[in-house]
Design an enzyme around this catalytic site. Structure first.
Site, PDB file in Angstrom:
ATOM      1  N   HIS A   1      71.069  31.224  40.627  1.00  0.00           N
ATOM      2  CA  HIS A   1      71.273  30.024  39.984  1.00  0.00           C
ATOM      3  C   HIS A   1      70.802  30.136  38.556  1.00  0.00           C
ATOM      4  O   HIS A   1      69.968  30.895  38.011  1.00  0.00           O
ATOM      5  CB  HIS A   1      70.696  28.743  40.719  1.00  0.00           C
ATOM      6  CG  HIS A   1      70.899  27.647  40.214  1.00  0.00           C
ATOM      7  ND1 HIS A   1      70.525  26.978  39.063  1.00  0.00           N
ATOM      8  CD2 HIS A   1      71.779  26.795  41.010  1.00  0.00           C
ATOM      9  CE1 HIS A   1      71.200  25.668  39.152  1.00  0.00           C
ATOM     10  NE2 HIS A   1      71.988  25.722  40.283  1.00  0.00           N
ATOM     11  N   TYR A   2      71.375  29.350  37.503  1.00  0.00           N
ATOM     12  CA  TYR A   2      71.127  29.406  36.215  1.00  0.00           C
ATOM     13  C   TYR A   2      69.435  28.734  35.860  1.00  0.00           C
ATOM     14  O   TYR A   2      68.939  28.903  34.937  1.00  0.00           O
ATOM     15  CB  TYR A   2      71.870  28.611  35.197  1.00  0.00           C
ATOM     16  CG  TYR A   2      72.025  27.058  35.658  1.00  0.00           C
ATOM     17  CD1 TYR A   2      71.089  26.228  35.006  1.00  0.00           C
ATOM     18  CD2 TYR A   2      72.992  26.725  36.308  1.00  0.00           C
ATOM     19  CE1 TYR A   2      71.358  25.023  35.122  1.00  0.00           C
ATOM     20  CE2 TYR A   2      73.463  25.335  36.549  1.00  0.00           C
ATOM     21  CZ  TYR A   2      72.262  24.383  36.129  1.00  0.00           C
ATOM     22  OH  TYR A   2      72.614  23.174  36.459  1.00  0.00           O
ATOM     23  N   ARG A   3      69.004  28.036  37.050  1.00  0.00           N
ATOM     24  CA  ARG A   3      67.627  27.629  36.723  1.00  0.00           C
ATOM     25  C   ARG A   3      66.895  28.464  37.300  1.00  0.00           C
ATOM     26  O   ARG A   3      66.664  29.369  37.795  1.00  0.00           O
ATOM     27  CB  ARG A   3      67.595  26.179  37.789  1.00  0.00           C
ATOM     28  CG  ARG A   3      68.348  25.121  37.339  1.00  0.00           C
ATOM     29  CD  ARG A   3      67.946  23.859  38.152  1.00  0.00           C
ATOM     30  NE  ARG A   3      68.555  22.663  37.677  1.00  0.00           N
ATOM     31  CZ  ARG A   3      69.576  22.050  38.467  1.00  0.00           C
ATOM     32  NH1 ARG A   3      69.755  22.454  39.746  1.00  0.00           N
ATOM     33  NH2 ARG A   3      70.161  20.913  37.919  1.00  0.00           N
TER      34      ARG A   3
ATOM     35  N   ARG B   1      64.543  37.374  32.961  1.00  0.00           N
ATOM     36  CA  ARG B   1      65.853  37.029  33.211  1.00  0.00           C
ATOM     37  C   ARG B   1      66.690  37.788  31.815  1.00  0.00           C
ATOM     38  O   ARG B   1      67.712  38.130  31.872  1.00  0.00           O
ATOM     39  CB  ARG B   1      66.111  35.505  33.095  1.00  0.00           C
ATOM     40  CG  ARG B   1      67.615  35.197  33.237  1.00  0.00           C
ATOM     41  CD  ARG B   1      67.796  33.496  33.186  1.00  0.00           C
ATOM     42  NE  ARG B   1      67.427  32.977  34.539  1.00  0.00           N
ATOM     43  CZ  ARG B   1      68.323  32.836  35.514  1.00  0.00           C
ATOM     44  NH1 ARG B   1      69.624  33.398  35.541  1.00  0.00           N
ATOM     45  NH2 ARG B   1      68.145  32.170  36.422  1.00  0.00           N
TER      46      ARG B   1
END
Length: 181
Positions: free
Chosen positions: A128-130, A113
């Site tokens: 998604h940020y997860r 990431r």
């Protein structure tokens, strides 16, 4: 295949080092699974061209590992840029998941990431940020159930597609033996 919010996108990158401010992405691939970890689709494995100056700056571990696998030679011969790879992977994701529906899945995925945020920001923004990080279960299992952790066999090929398949296999193992789902 239609988009499904329950699909998971698994990712792995090979890089020239660990620092996204100076190192670059040299290989990337994705696999789509359903929520039960059944493989639905594989992206092409994208080898990204990097100039010799970047490749020459790799440390010995990276030169040795990526040299033995043949990746360095593939990188030199590739005509795919980071921007082109980003667009191809974005189009692949759009076929399988809506924007911001899937966590980024993989092993020690925060490192991928970081590189994606630096070098492929549009792709990173589609996730998604997860994160769904197999290494979290690995670390918990080593501490809470070390006898189960010993059952995980790592081949560590350091090739994007092989590493993703290994991560999915490892997650299946933890699901069955550690989480008992």
């Amino acid at each position: 295949m239609a988009q499904d919010t329950n699909n998971l996108i698994w990712l792995d990158m090979e890089m020239t080092g660990l620092n996204p401010d100076q190192d670059r992405i040299i290989e990337v691939a994705m696999i789509v699974t359903d929520s039960n970890l059944n493989v639905l689709a594989e992206s092409p494995v994208l080898v990204i061209h990097q100039p010799d100056a970047i490749l020459d700056g790799m440390d010995d571990w990276n030169k040795n590992t990526h040299g033995k696998s043949g990746l360095i030679e593939k990188v030199k011969n590739s005509t795919v840029s980071e921007a082109e790879a980003e667009q191809l992977l974005l189009e692949f994701m759009m076929q399988h998941v809506p924007e911001r529906a899937t966590p980024m899945c993989g092993n020690t995925i925060h490192q991928d990431r970081r590189f994606m945020a630096r070098w492929m920001p549009k792709l990173e923004a589609y996730f998604h940020y997860r994160n769904l990080d197999v290494s979290t279960l690995k670390e918990l299992c080593k501490r809470w159930r070390p006898e189960i952790a010993k059952g995980v066999v790592k081949r560590g090929k350091h090739e994007a597609l092989a590493d993703i398949l290994e991560s999915i296999e490892e997650m299946r193992y933890y699901r069955e033996h550690f989480l008992k789902v």
